[in-house]
Design a protein around this motif. Structure first.
Motif, PDB file in Angstrom:
ATOM      1  N   UNK A   1       0.818  -1.211   0.000  1.00 58.66           N
ATOM      2  CA  UNK A   1       0.000   0.000   0.000  1.00 58.66           C
ATOM      3  C   UNK A   1       0.852   1.262   0.000  1.00 58.66           C
ATOM      4  N   UNK A   2       2.066   1.193   0.483  1.00 61.17           N
ATOM      5  CA  UNK A   2       2.880   2.395   0.606  1.00 61.17           C
ATOM      6  C   UNK A   2       3.878   2.563  -0.523  1.00 61.17           C
ATOM      7  N   UNK A   3       4.108   1.521  -1.345  1.00 61.85           N
ATOM      8  CA  UNK A   3       5.097   1.622  -2.422  1.00 61.85           C
ATOM      9  C   UNK A   3       4.631   2.627  -3.468  1.00 61.85           C
ATOM     10  N   UNK A   4       5.430   3.649  -3.788  1.00 63.09           N
ATOM     11  CA  UNK A   4       5.008   4.656  -4.780  1.00 63.09           C
ATOM     12  C   UNK A   4       5.094   4.115  -6.198  1.00 63.09           C
ATOM     13  N   UNK A   5       4.281   4.661  -7.066  1.00 62.96           N
ATOM     14  CA  UNK A   5       4.322   4.291  -8.483  1.00 62.96           C
ATOM     15  C   UNK A   5       5.637   4.798  -9.080  1.00 62.96           C
ATOM     16  N   UNK A   6       6.379   3.887  -9.673  1.00 60.33           N
ATOM     17  CA  UNK A   6       7.672   4.252 -10.265  1.00 60.33           C
ATOM     18  C   UNK A   6       7.658   4.205 -11.790  1.00 60.33           C
ATOM     19  N   UNK A   7       6.687   3.489 -12.359  1.00 58.73           N
ATOM     20  CA  UNK A   7       6.710   3.338 -13.815  1.00 58.73           C
ATOM     21  C   UNK A   7       5.291   3.228 -14.344  1.00 58.73           C
ATOM     22  N   UNK A   8       5.058   3.845 -15.506  1.00 57.50           N
ATOM     23  CA  UNK A   8       3.797   3.725 -16.231  1.00 57.50           C
ATOM     24  C   UNK A   8       4.118   3.115 -17.589  1.00 57.50           C
ATOM     25  N   UNK A   9       3.562   1.939 -17.857  1.00 60.10           N
ATOM     26  CA  UNK A   9       3.838   1.212 -19.096  1.00 60.10           C
ATOM     27  C   UNK A   9       2.624   1.325 -20.009  1.00 60.10           C
ATOM     28  N   UNK A  10       2.852   1.733 -21.258  1.00 62.97           N
ATOM     29  CA  UNK A  10       1.767   1.882 -22.231  1.00 62.97           C
ATOM     30  C   UNK A  10       1.857   0.781 -23.282  1.00 62.97           C
ATOM     31  N   UNK A  11       0.734   0.119 -23.521  1.00 62.25           N
ATOM     32  CA  UNK A  11       0.590  -0.848 -24.608  1.00 62.25           C
ATOM     33  C   UNK A  11      -0.563  -0.366 -25.476  1.00 62.25           C
ATOM     34  N   UNK A  12      -0.293  -0.086 -26.748  1.00 64.03           N
ATOM     35  CA  UNK A  12      -1.339   0.459 -27.616  1.00 64.03           C
ATOM     36  C   UNK A  12      -1.229  -0.113 -29.013  1.00 64.03           C
TER      37      UNK A  12
ATOM     38  N   UNK B   1      -2.837  -2.861 -12.179  1.00 58.11           N
ATOM     39  CA  UNK B   1      -1.723  -2.699 -11.247  1.00 58.11           C
ATOM     40  C   UNK B   1      -0.764  -3.877 -11.401  1.00 58.11           C
ATOM     41  N   UNK B   2       0.484  -3.591 -11.618  1.00 57.68           N
ATOM     42  CA  UNK B   2       1.530  -4.612 -11.689  1.00 57.68           C
ATOM     43  C   UNK B   2       2.447  -4.392 -10.491  1.00 57.68           C
ATOM     44  N   UNK B   3       2.200  -5.139  -9.437  1.00 55.58           N
ATOM     45  CA  UNK B   3       2.921  -4.911  -8.185  1.00 55.58           C
ATOM     46  C   UNK B   3       4.401  -5.240  -8.339  1.00 55.58           C
ATOM     47  N   UNK B   4       5.272  -4.487  -7.661  1.00 58.50           N
ATOM     48  CA  UNK B   4       4.892  -3.571  -6.572  1.00 58.50           C
ATOM     49  C   UNK B   4       4.679  -2.108  -6.971  1.00 58.50           C
ATOM     50  N   UNK B   5       5.106  -1.660  -8.198  1.00 59.31           N
ATOM     51  CA  UNK B   5       5.143  -0.219  -8.416  1.00 59.31           C
ATOM     52  C   UNK B   5       4.888   0.207  -9.860  1.00 59.31           C
ATOM     53  N   UNK B   6       4.182  -0.622 -10.653  1.00 59.60           N
ATOM     54  CA  UNK B   6       4.002  -0.313 -12.071  1.00 59.60           C
ATOM     55  C   UNK B   6       2.528  -0.279 -12.437  1.00 59.60           C
ATOM     56  N   UNK B   7       2.129   0.779 -13.136  1.00 65.83           N
ATOM     57  CA  UNK B   7       0.784   0.893 -13.690  1.00 65.83           C
ATOM     58  C   UNK B   7       0.859   0.570 -15.174  1.00 65.83           C
ATOM     59  N   UNK B   8       0.090  -0.410 -15.614  1.00 63.35           N
ATOM     60  CA  UNK B   8       0.087  -0.833 -17.020  1.00 63.35           C
ATOM     61  C   UNK B   8      -1.206  -0.355 -17.671  1.00 63.35           C
ATOM     62  N   UNK B   9      -1.065   0.343 -18.797  1.00 58.61           N
ATOM     63  CA  UNK B   9      -2.215   0.901 -19.517  1.00 58.61           C
ATOM     64  C   UNK B   9      -2.266   0.272 -20.904  1.00 58.61           C
ATOM     65  N   UNK B  10      -3.390  -0.347 -21.225  1.00 58.13           N
ATOM     66  CA  UNK B  10      -3.583  -0.961 -22.542  1.00 58.13           C
ATOM     67  C   UNK B  10      -4.680  -0.207 -23.273  1.00 58.13           C
ATOM     68  N   UNK B  11      -4.315   0.364 -24.423  1.00 57.82           N
ATOM     69  CA  UNK B  11      -5.256   1.174 -25.199  1.00 57.82           C
ATOM     70  C   UNK B  11      -5.589   0.508 -26.519  1.00 57.82           C
TER      71      UNK B  11
ATOM     72  N   UNK C   1      -1.831  12.590 -15.270  1.00 59.88           N
ATOM     73  CA  UNK C   1      -1.355  13.581 -14.304  1.00 59.88           C
ATOM     74  C   UNK C   1      -1.385  13.020 -12.873  1.00 59.88           C
ATOM     75  N   UNK C   2      -0.678  11.919 -12.673  1.00 62.86           N
ATOM     76  CA  UNK C   2      -0.674  11.270 -11.364  1.00 62.86           C
ATOM     77  C   UNK C   2       0.044  12.142 -10.346  1.00 62.86           C
ATOM     78  N   UNK C   3      -0.519  12.265  -9.147  1.00 64.46           N
ATOM     79  CA  UNK C   3       0.190  13.014  -8.092  1.00 64.46           C
ATOM     80  C   UNK C   3       1.454  12.266  -7.670  1.00 64.46           C
ATOM     81  N   UNK C   4       2.424  13.019  -7.220  1.00 65.73           N
ATOM     82  CA  UNK C   4       3.686  12.408  -6.780  1.00 65.73           C
ATOM     83  C   UNK C   4       4.004  12.855  -5.362  1.00 65.73           C
ATOM     84  N   UNK C   5       4.333  11.897  -4.499  1.00 61.81           N
ATOM     85  CA  UNK C   5       4.259  10.448  -4.756  1.00 61.81           C
ATOM     86  C   UNK C   5       2.843   9.946  -4.541  1.00 61.81           C
ATOM     87  N   UNK C   6       2.525   8.795  -5.165  1.00 56.50           N
ATOM     88  CA  UNK C   6       1.244   8.146  -4.956  1.00 56.50           C
ATOM     89  C   UNK C   6       1.482   6.643  -5.017  1.00 56.50           C
ATOM     90  N   UNK C   7       0.822   5.919  -4.139  1.00 57.35           N
ATOM     91  CA  UNK C   7       0.995   4.474  -4.139  1.00 57.35           C
ATOM     92  C   UNK C   7       0.099   3.840  -5.196  1.00 57.35           C
TER      93      UNK C   7
END
Length: 214
Positions: free
Chosen positions: A10-21, A67-77, A35-41
Motif C-alpha cells: 500500500x505504501x510503495x510509490x508508483x515508479x513506472x507507467x507502461x503503455x501498450x497500444x 496494477x503490476x505490483x509492486x510499483x508499475x501501472x500498465x495501460x492498454x489502449x 497527471x498522477x500526483x507524486x508520490x502516490x501508491x
C-alpha cells in the motif's frame, strides 16, 4: 508477515507507467493526461477515474488499467483509426480539421503521419452537433468506411483521386456521393455490394479512357 507485506504494498510509490497500444499515442501523452500526483501508491490510484480521463479523448476507443505490483501501472489502449477528415468552424472565422472514425466518433487526431492525413477524403453533407465532450457521432460512417476500404484494396488508383465523400443523400436515398479529381460525381448505393460497384466504376473509367485516347 502478511501485515507487513500489505503495508509495503500500500505504501510503495508508483515508479513506472507502461503503455501498450495498437495505435500512435505515446507514453508521454498518456502520463500527461493521467497527471498522477507524486508520490502516490499503486493501491491509492482510482483506476475507473483514470480510465475516464483517457476515454474523454475520442482517439481512445477502450482503455484497461492494471496494477503490476509492486510499483508499475500498465495501460492498454485500443485506438480509433481515421476514415475521413472534416472541417469545422471556430470562433472569429477560424476553422479546425477533425477526424472521423468508422463508428462515427469525431475527434482531434494526435501523432498521425501527415501523409496519412493528407490521403483521407473530406466529409461533406453532414451537420455536426456539439455536446459537452465534443460532437455527437455521425451516423452512416460504417457504410462510408466499408466503401473506402473496398476502394483502397480493390482500386487504389481510383481511391487516391477521391477528394470528398458526401452523406447528403444517405438518409433519403441510401446513396453515398463521391467527388473525385477526374470525375465530378460518383454515386454509390449502400443497398448494393460495394465491391461490384467499385469494379464497375473501374471498368467504366478504363473504357472511357480507351475511347478518349487517339
Amino acid at each position: 508477515d502478511r501485515t507487513a507485506l500489505a503495508t509495503a504494498v500500500h505504501s510503495a510509490p508508483v515508479r513506472d507507467v507502461v503503455l501498450i497500444t495498437d495505435g500512435v499515442l505515446t507514453q508521454k501523452w498518456t502520463t500527461g493526461v493521467l497527471d498522477l500526483p507524486k508520490p502516490v501508491s499503486l493501491m491509492a490510484l482510482n483506476l475507473p477515474a483514470l480510465r475516464d480521463k483517457l476515454l474523454a479523448h475520442g482517439q481512445v476507443r477502450s482503455a484497461v488499467l492494471t496494477r503490476n505490483f509492486p510499483d508499475t501501472l500498465v495501460i492498454t489502449l485500443q485506438e480509433r483509426s481515421p476514415v475521413v477528415r472534416v472541417q469545422v468552424s471556430e470562433g472569429l472565422g477560424g476553422t479546425k480539421v477533425l477526424l472521423v472514425a468508422k463508428d462515427g466518433v469525431v475527434y482531434e487526431g494526435l501523432n498521425y503521419d501527415k501523409p496519412l492525413l493528407a490521403s483521407l477524403p473530406w466529409l461533406d453533407g453532414v451537420r455536426l452537433v456539439k455536446t459537452a465532450r465534443g460532437y455527437e457521432p455521425i451516423t452512416g460512417m460504417a457504410d462510408v468506411s466499408a466503401l473506402l476500404s473496398t476502394a483502397q484494396l480493390q482500386a487504389p488508383h481510383l481511391y487516391r483521386g477521391w477528394l470528398i465523400v458526401s452523406l447528403a443523400r444517405l438518409a433519403g436515398a441510401d446513396e453515398i456521393v463521391v467527388k473525385a479529381r477526374e470525375v465530378p460525381q460518383i454515386v454509390f448505393s449502400r443497398k448494393r455490394d460495394f465491391f461490384k460497384q467499385v469494379a464497375q466504376l473501374d471498368y467504366v473509367i478504363d473504357a472511357a479512357q480507351v475511347l478518349a485516347d487517339p
